[in-house]
Design a protein around this motif. Sequence first.
Motif, mmCIF file in Angstrom:
data_model
loop_
_atom_site.group_PDB
_atom_site.id
_atom_site.type_symbol
_atom_site.label_atom_id
_atom_site.label_comp_id
_atom_site.label_asym_id
_atom_site.label_seq_id
_atom_site.Cartn_x
_atom_site.Cartn_y
_atom_site.Cartn_z
ATOM 1 N N SER A 3 15.083 30.496 -12.594
ATOM 2 C CA SER A 3 13.867 29.680 -12.528
ATOM 3 C C SER A 3 13.659 28.879 -13.807
ATOM 4 C CB SER A 3 12.654 30.591 -12.308
ATOM 5 O OG SER A 3 12.819 31.298 -11.118
ATOM 6 N N LEU A 7 13.363 24.873 -14.066
ATOM 7 C CA LEU A 7 12.206 24.193 -14.668
ATOM 8 C C LEU A 7 12.651 23.249 -15.783
ATOM 9 C CD1 LEU A 7 9.941 27.339 -14.782
ATOM 10 C CD2 LEU A 7 9.299 25.230 -13.626
ATOM 11 N N GLU A 252 1.056 18.098 -16.151
ATOM 12 C CA GLU A 252 1.273 19.069 -15.069
ATOM 13 C C GLU A 252 -0.059 19.692 -14.650
ATOM 14 O OE1 GLU A 252 4.348 20.596 -13.837
ATOM 15 O OE2 GLU A 252 5.839 20.288 -15.404
ATOM 16 N N GLY A 256 -1.812 18.609 -11.044
ATOM 17 C CA GLY A 256 -1.787 19.635 -10.002
ATOM 18 C C GLY A 256 -0.452 20.337 -9.847
ATOM 19 N N THR A 257 0.611 19.796 -10.494
ATOM 20 C CA THR A 257 1.908 20.454 -10.312
ATOM 21 C C THR A 257 1.947 21.815 -11.001
ATOM 22 O OG1 THR A 257 2.695 19.090 -12.139
ATOM 23 C CG2 THR A 257 3.315 18.403 -9.930
ATOM 24 N N LEU A 259 -0.470 23.939 -10.954
ATOM 25 C CA LEU A 259 -1.025 24.868 -9.963
ATOM 26 C C LEU A 259 0.069 25.282 -8.985
ATOM 27 C CD1 LEU A 259 -3.361 26.308 -8.470
ATOM 28 C CD2 LEU A 259 -3.798 24.164 -7.290
ATOM 29 N N ARG A 260 0.857 24.302 -8.561
ATOM 30 C CA ARG A 260 1.926 24.608 -7.610
ATOM 31 C C ARG A 260 2.957 25.551 -8.251
ATOM 32 N NH1 ARG A 260 2.880 20.215 -3.504
ATOM 33 N NH2 ARG A 260 2.468 21.709 -1.905
ATOM 34 N N LEU A 261 3.237 25.323 -9.531
ATOM 35 C CA LEU A 261 4.178 26.223 -10.218
ATOM 36 C C LEU A 261 3.607 27.635 -10.288
ATOM 37 C CD1 LEU A 261 5.379 23.998 -13.228
ATOM 38 C CD2 LEU A 261 6.484 24.362 -11.022
ATOM 39 N N ARG A 262 2.285 27.719 -10.536
ATOM 40 C CA ARG A 262 1.650 29.040 -10.643
ATOM 41 C C ARG A 262 1.632 29.755 -9.290
ATOM 42 N NH1 ARG A 262 0.878 32.314 -12.933
ATOM 43 N NH2 ARG A 262 -1.268 32.758 -13.560
ATOM 44 N N LEU A 263 1.697 28.991 -8.214
ATOM 45 C CA LEU A 263 1.696 29.609 -6.891
ATOM 46 C C LEU A 263 3.084 30.131 -6.523
ATOM 47 C CD1 LEU A 263 -0.417 26.933 -4.999
ATOM 48 C CD2 LEU A 263 -1.165 29.169 -5.785
ATOM 49 N N ALA A 264 4.084 29.638 -7.211
ATOM 50 C CA ALA A 264 5.453 30.081 -6.932
ATOM 51 C C ALA A 264 5.647 31.493 -7.485
ATOM 52 C CB ALA A 264 6.435 29.104 -7.579
ATOM 53 N N PRO A 265 6.650 32.187 -6.964
ATOM 54 C CA PRO A 265 6.869 33.574 -7.423
ATOM 55 C C PRO A 265 7.540 33.636 -8.789
ATOM 56 C CG PRO A 265 8.471 33.000 -5.748
ATOM 57 C CD PRO A 265 7.569 31.828 -5.874
ATOM 58 N N ILE A 266 6.938 32.959 -9.761
ATOM 59 C CA ILE A 266 7.429 33.006 -11.140
ATOM 60 C C ILE A 266 6.229 33.241 -12.052
ATOM 61 C CG2 ILE A 266 9.471 31.558 -10.842
ATOM 62 C CD1 ILE A 266 7.839 29.183 -11.802
ATOM 63 N N VAL B 52 -4.190 32.696 -8.392
ATOM 64 C CA VAL B 52 -4.256 31.936 -9.644
ATOM 65 C C VAL B 52 -5.637 32.070 -10.287
ATOM 66 C CG1 VAL B 52 -2.483 30.267 -9.058
ATOM 67 C CG2 VAL B 52 -4.845 29.759 -8.507
ATOM 68 N N PRO B 71 5.311 38.647 -6.704
ATOM 69 C CA PRO B 71 6.220 37.608 -6.203
ATOM 70 C C PRO B 71 6.527 37.730 -4.708
ATOM 71 C CG PRO B 71 6.971 38.373 -8.332
ATOM 72 C CD PRO B 71 5.818 39.241 -7.966
ATOM 73 N N ARG B 74 3.740 36.284 -2.795
ATOM 74 C CA ARG B 74 3.700 34.821 -2.949
ATOM 75 C C ARG B 74 4.767 34.132 -2.110
ATOM 76 N NH1 ARG B 74 2.043 33.531 -9.193
ATOM 77 N NH2 ARG B 74 -0.173 33.786 -8.807
ATOM 78 N N SER B 85 0.207 17.269 -5.433
ATOM 79 C CA SER B 85 0.864 17.949 -6.550
ATOM 80 C C SER B 85 2.366 17.748 -6.456
ATOM 81 C CB SER B 85 0.511 19.435 -6.511
ATOM 82 O OG SER B 85 -0.878 19.597 -6.396
ATOM 83 N N PHE B 98 13.479 21.173 -5.812
ATOM 84 C CA PHE B 98 12.956 21.862 -6.996
ATOM 85 C C PHE B 98 12.062 23.040 -6.598
ATOM 86 C CE2 PHE B 98 9.249 22.169 -9.891
ATOM 87 C CZ PHE B 98 9.886 22.752 -10.969
ATOM 88 N N LEU B 102 12.561 27.301 -6.867
ATOM 89 C CA LEU B 102 11.608 28.228 -7.485
ATOM 90 C C LEU B 102 11.315 29.415 -6.560
ATOM 91 C CD1 LEU B 102 8.962 25.967 -9.280
ATOM 92 C CD2 LEU B 102 10.981 27.069 -10.221
ATOM 93 N N TYR B 103 11.468 29.181 -5.251
ATOM 94 C CA TYR B 103 11.260 30.280 -4.301
ATOM 95 C C TYR B 103 12.560 31.005 -3.977
ATOM 96 C CZ TYR B 103 6.404 29.053 -3.523
ATOM 97 O OH TYR B 103 5.050 28.846 -3.698
#
Lengths: 420, 298
Positions: A3, A7, A252, A256-257, A259-266, B52, B71, B74, B85, B98, B102-103
């Motif tokens: 990941s 990134l 970012e 809003g990107t 937020l999208r990164l924070r929603l990912a499983p990372i 979040v 994870p 999620r 976004s 991309f 990440l998933y």
Amino acid sequence: MGSIGTLALKDLRLLGRDKFGLFWVLAFPLLFAIFFGSIFSGGGSGSKIKLAVVDQDSTSQSRAYIEEMQESDALAVTFLTLEEAEKRVRQGKLTAYVVLEPGFGDSPFSFFSGEVPLRVGIDPSRRAAAAYLRGILTQLSFKQVEKLISDREASQRELDRVLAQIDTSSGLPARQRQLLKDFFGSLSNLVQEEDTSFSFKGNVAEGIKMEAVTRESDQTTPRSSFEIFFPSAIMWALLGCAATFGISIVKERTGGTYLRLRLAPISRAQILTGKGLACFISCVVVALLLMLIGRLIFGVRIDNFGLLLLAIVACGCCFVGIMMAISVLGKTEEAVGGAGWAILLIMAMLGGGMVPIMVMPSWLQKIGVVSPIKWGILSLEGAIWRGFALSEMLLPVGVLVGVGALFFTIGVLRFRCSEF
Amino acid sequence: MAAIKVNNLRKQFNSLVAVDGISFRVEAGEVFGLLGPNGAGKTTTINMLVGVLQPDGGEIEINGASDPTVPEVRRGIGNAPQAISLYDHLSAEENLAFFGRLYGLKGRTLAQRVAWALTFAGLTERKSDRTVTYSGGMQRRLNLACALIHDPPILLLDEPTVGVDPQSRNLIFEDIEELKGQGRTIIFTTHYMEEAQRLCDRVAIIDSGRILALDTVEKLIEQYGGTSVIEADLVAPPDDPDRLPGHLEGTHLRLETDRPLEELAHLSESGVRFHRLRVDRADLETVFLNLTGRRLRD
């Protein structure tokens, strides 16, 4: 690719497509180095210093010295009268003139007393060029002495003359007189040595006094103004990287990107590490690229490539930390861009990023220690022309890594507090 | 089986109570609407659901797990944020790839999912163009497609049609109906009552951080919508005006009723002919108005 790599790759790709960011990261620093390097190189004939020589001594030694000057890659020599030479320097057509005064050839050892009958006329605004020229002339003086000493008879005559001068000199303190007599007496004994297997020239050149002075002039003086301005240019490139990536973090968040990164499983740590990695890679790549351009096009010579890599890596670490701290200076791109560049410019001003620290007044040089730019330039110069050993690199490198770690920690803590 | 359970969820920002003890459950395969005006607490609720934002109190359960930051949990959720976004200077294909990486998607699986998402968003032909060159509707559809790249069973769509033209909005509606047909569980926030009415199985009407009512659209209208109003201009005055329901003034008839269609059929059978007819049926807007005293888009 993990990941963090994903990134970082995304950020590098975005930087590659950001013309404005690329200008600050690469084009501006390069223009800076070329512009100021050319101005301070004197007269615009590549990296050579254009100067006139006035030989008032007209001895075999003075002619030999002038031949050495003509053979030097760093000097473009012309012969003029003193009046004409002064006029051309005043007009800015020449960087300097060098006068070999009467007695130059009679006193090859006179540099020991600091009274070399050699005078340099140079525009006081060209201080970097003056320092550079002084180094070259000193180096050539040592070459002359080396040649003289290799001629056993000539050097014996000269040593006898110097010993007599020391005996008759009235102003010398007794202890200094005795030390000089001992030194030149020993040198005289060495010259009289009959052992044919003894290599006189090599041993004297490597002798304590000769060696120390030669090394000083050879390795602790920049060989061209580009060797001064390319480290500064690298600092500008790293400032550009820090500002660009710092702003990209805010972008970012506002776009809003994040937020999208924070929603990912990372994790948040992975997100910030990815950003830091991209900034670090950018710093290292642009620094190496600038050095490559400096080396191939402008003749910047690198004393120690390993130490240069160490310096660049340390600078990269430092500017990743600065990038993180910049990113939390505001909540909008405009706020972070404005405040970030203001702080970075102050750092550059104090640390020698705008004008070389050697031409700053001493009080400003003292204040400059608070700027990471100063330590960055010092570490790069240490590897390029200051001839630093690894032990001497530890201080600037340690400061850079420490500052980077401190700023990164502050940035991350503030980032966590203001996340949403 | 409930895919999402929320119990007494609370969140406060300084003195502002954004979410004030809301509770609901969303069944697997259901489309659940959170309908409320701007600032009602819809986005805050979504952000707490995906982890979040940390709730000040209450419980969340998603697919049986209580911590949405894990994870694995999620990976089971797709979220299309309210703001578009996307990375402007990446293409649609690059954005999708991309987020897919990440998933944990890679190789052929990633390529297949990217191709599917491009088709879903109708962007295959423009997949290599940077998203900054897309129209608002195209960006919205890509925003939604990025939430679907990892094929999640649960979808959280936060105002997915804000700022798009009617044609693009209709395309998004069709997309959501397609997703509903695939059996995904969808939470859908909006302040457009016609969207909720068209797409949602059940709707929670939310205002000032509280759920005011929660049921199917029909039942909400039945319970809180009040009567429908029939207004008609008759071709000719009736012979016996007293036999007509409602209030007659000359040839203008006004009638309030719970069963407008039945009343119209009855009038027609009685020989009444209409020159002009208008039926104002109760809808979610009326429900909201009746519940809060103000309109949804105030």
